[in-house]
Design a protein around this motif. Structure first.
Motif, short mmCIF file in Angstrom:
data_model
loop_
_atom_site.label_atom_id
_atom_site.label_comp_id
_atom_site.label_asym_id
_atom_site.label_seq_id
_atom_site.Cartn_x
_atom_site.Cartn_y
_atom_site.Cartn_z
N ALA A 81 -0.78 4.14 -1.85
CA ALA A 81 -2.06 4.61 -1.30
C ALA A 81 -1.91 5.13 0.12
O ALA A 81 -2.90 5.52 0.75
CB ALA A 81 -3.07 3.47 -1.33
N PHE A 110 -10.36 3.54 0.05
CA PHE A 110 -9.73 2.24 -0.23
C PHE A 110 -10.76 1.23 -0.73
O PHE A 110 -11.92 1.28 -0.33
CB PHE A 110 -9.10 1.67 1.06
CG PHE A 110 -7.75 2.25 1.42
CD1 PHE A 110 -7.36 3.50 0.97
CD2 PHE A 110 -6.88 1.54 2.23
CE1 PHE A 110 -6.13 4.04 1.32
CE2 PHE A 110 -5.64 2.06 2.59
CZ PHE A 110 -5.27 3.31 2.13
N SER A 132 -7.42 -10.58 -4.52
CA SER A 132 -7.14 -10.06 -3.18
C SER A 132 -7.02 -11.20 -2.18
O SER A 132 -6.21 -11.17 -1.26
CB SER A 132 -8.25 -9.11 -2.73
OG SER A 132 -8.35 -8.02 -3.59
N ARG A 158 -5.99 -5.53 3.67
CA ARG A 158 -4.52 -5.59 3.82
C ARG A 158 -4.03 -4.60 4.86
O ARG A 158 -3.14 -4.89 5.65
CB ARG A 158 -3.87 -5.32 2.46
CG ARG A 158 -3.72 -6.60 1.64
CD ARG A 158 -3.98 -6.40 0.18
NE ARG A 158 -3.09 -5.41 -0.42
CZ ARG A 158 -3.35 -4.76 -1.54
NH1 ARG A 158 -4.47 -4.99 -2.19
NH2 ARG A 158 -2.50 -3.90 -2.02
N MET A 190 -7.88 -3.54 -0.24
CA MET A 190 -6.88 -2.64 0.37
C MET A 190 -7.15 -2.48 1.86
O MET A 190 -6.24 -2.48 2.69
CB MET A 190 -6.91 -1.27 -0.32
CG MET A 190 -6.38 -1.30 -1.74
SD MET A 190 -6.90 0.17 -2.66
CE MET A 190 -5.77 1.39 -2.04
N LEU A 212 0.83 -1.22 0.00
CA LEU A 212 0.00 0.00 0.00
C LEU A 212 0.86 1.26 0.00
O LEU A 212 0.38 2.33 0.42
CB LEU A 212 -0.93 0.00 1.22
CG LEU A 212 -2.06 -1.04 1.20
CD1 LEU A 212 -2.80 -1.05 2.54
CD2 LEU A 212 -3.05 -0.79 0.07
#
Lengths: 269, 252
Positions: free
Chosen positions: A78, A86, A120, A93, A90, A75
């Motif tokens: 981001a 997100f 994912s 995570r 994301m 990440l």
């Protein structure tokens, strides 16, 4: 209860050798928790949230550790976006990263891939494997038996609050001792078929499955022809016969009498 | 940085990033102020004895300040943390549970300061003046913000006990009788008998009177200011204590 979020109602529990009831604060210092519902503050950025958690766990250099964790869960780019922007993957995570700030002895993951797309899910699986390989015990609760099979060293199947089967995935599957033939019949024909199959060589046992009759037999490939013959002999004509090696689904079916369909039974390891 | 400061920074950031959570709490008291002024400005001209040559807006400013800072915002933020599972994450961390409440209250302090400045600005625009000068203005802001902190405990406790957004939001209504059973429109001595008796035992009366004297008089009246500060402190101790107890007994 093991995460110290609920009081222990009965009995005793130890996490990393520590009595949860007697010293919950010591347990909290040694565990990381990522619950089924992603627990993230959507108003913060990924970096801010990780730095906050590093601070709460008294990590000496929160900024550096946050960078490390952001990189670990992919990440980096981001990092400075607010979490509300997100995607589900994301968030999952990042949630995992917040549980790892203090390199816990034990990491509790409650259905970590629920609602994730396949890509994912694979990323989370890889991450769980890496964490485990680095020395952290991972306590994973999941309804996906394939996930338990892929990730877990030991599996316990819980049904109605009781452990009904436990062991390594291979050992549990080996206990089934046989291949599985799913014989595609109408449910009304199961009793008749079951009676006919008693003559099958190498038969272990027969159970009802959603797709038909599950026939557990020593050598599945060799038994297909015999199954067809026995069925035809009593006037039954299976629409399909599927051969598979026993999976944790079969272990679950044998242990609980039903297949998992997102209901209450859970696998934990 | 201590865990309380870390959580306070997070909560203040949240206040800053979600102005929509603060603006409604500010709109209602400002609306009341404007409506009240429109209705009674002519009834109470500046020659009215209890106004001490000020406009009626000056008399009303403390009511608006107290109204603006007494919100359920922190309770709503807490119930949101419960809903999204973030509170569980904090509870599983090796921190003192009290730090979670202190962090929220720090946000109330920041919000209280900002809201008080805005309400005072509106009052000044309508012609109010703080007779006790700059010190008085600073005391008005600080005491109002501290009252907001003291009062926030009730919504936090309700959030933790009920875990319900609607109930927590409705806790805001508790403040209405507390605010209106006070000398909010006229001084205490002009209130009718039963209302005067109730107002005397209503803690909000002492907050409004303490703040009001800062606005109306050039010299600080330590007696009423002390009563105001003491009421804030006692309310804070009781309500914050209740909210911390609720958090200590919190479980899903």
């Amino acid at each position: 209860m093991l995460c110290t979020l609920l009081p222990i109602s009965e009995g005793e529990a130890r996490v990393s050798g520590i009595d949860v009831r007697a010293d919950p604060a010591a347990v909290r210092r040694r565990i990381g928790v990522a619950l089924q519902e992603v627990g993230l503050d959507p108003t913060q950025t990924g970096r801010e949230l990780l730095e906050l958690h590093c601070g709460l766990y008294k990590i000496p250099d929160p900024a550096a550790r946050s960078v490390e964790l952001l990189h670990l869960v992919g990440l980096d780019e981001a990092a400075d976006r607010t979490i509300k922007a997100f995607s589900g993957g994301m968030k999952r995570r990042l949630d995992l990263a917040t549980a790892l700030v203090h390199e816990p002895d034990v990491l509790f993951l409650d259905e970590p891939t629920t609602g994730l797309d396949p890509a994912s899910r694979m990323t989370v699986w890889d991450e769980v494997r890496r964490i485990n390989a680095a020395g952290t015990t991972v306590f994973l609760t999941t309804q996906y038996l394939e996930e338990a099979d892929q990730l877990c060293g030991r599996v316990a199947i819980i049904d109605e609050g009781t452990i009904v089967a436990a062991g390594t995935p291979d050992a549990l599957k080996a206990e089934m001792g046989s291949d599985v033939l799913i014989v595609g019949l109408d449910r009304s024909q199961h009793d008749e078929a079951r009676a006919a199959l008693t003559a099958l060589r190498g038969l272990d046992h027969v159970t009802d499955a959603k797709e038909g009759l599950a026939v557990y037999v020593e050598d599945g490939a060799a038994a297909v022809a015999d199954v067809v013959r026995l069925m035809n002999a009593v006037g039954l004509h299976p629409a399909t016969i599927t051969l598979s090696r026993p999976s944790l689904d079969d272990v679950f079916l044998a242990a609980t009498g039903r297949r998992i369909e997102g209901g209450s039974p859970e696998a934990a390891a | 940085m201590s865990e309380t400061l870390l959580l306070a920074r997070r909560a203040v950031r949240e206040v800053w990033r979600i102005p929509a959570a603060t603006i409604p709490a500010l709109f209602i008291p400002v609306f009341f102020l404007v409506v009240n002024l429109g209705q009674v400005n002519r009834i109470f001209p500046t020659s009215t004895p209890f106004l001490h040559h000020q406009h009626y807006v000056a008399f009303q400013i403390p009511v608006s300040l107290v109204f603006a800072v007494s919100s359920a915002t922190s309770g709503l933020a807490m119930v949101t943390d419960i809903d999204i599972g973030y509170l569980d994450k904090l509870l599983a961390a090796p921190i003192r549970r009290t730090a979670i409440v202190w962090g929220r209250l720090a946000a109330d302090l920041a919000r209280g300061v900002a809201v008080s400045i805005i309400v005072l600005g509106v009052g000044f625009a309508f012609g109010a003046r703080v007779k006790s000068g700059v010190v008085g203005v600073l005391l008005l802001i600080v005491l109002s913000a501290l009252w907001g902190v003291a009062y926030a405990g009730i919504a936090i406790a309700i959030a933790l006990r009920t875990k319900n957004v609607q109930t927590t939001n409705a806790s805001f209504l508790i403040f209405f009788p507390l605010l209106f059973l006070t000398p909010n429109f006229v001084p205490l001595e002009l209130l009718a008998g039963p209302l005067k008796a109730i107002a005397r035992i209503n803690p909000v009366t002492y907050i409004i009177n303490g703040l009001r004297e800062l606005v109306l008089y050039p010299h600080i009246h330590w007696g009423s200011l002390g009563a105001c500060a003491l009421t804030i402190a006692l309310t804070g101790i009781v309500l914050t204590g209740i909210s911390m107890r609720a958090l200590n007994h919190f479980s899903d």
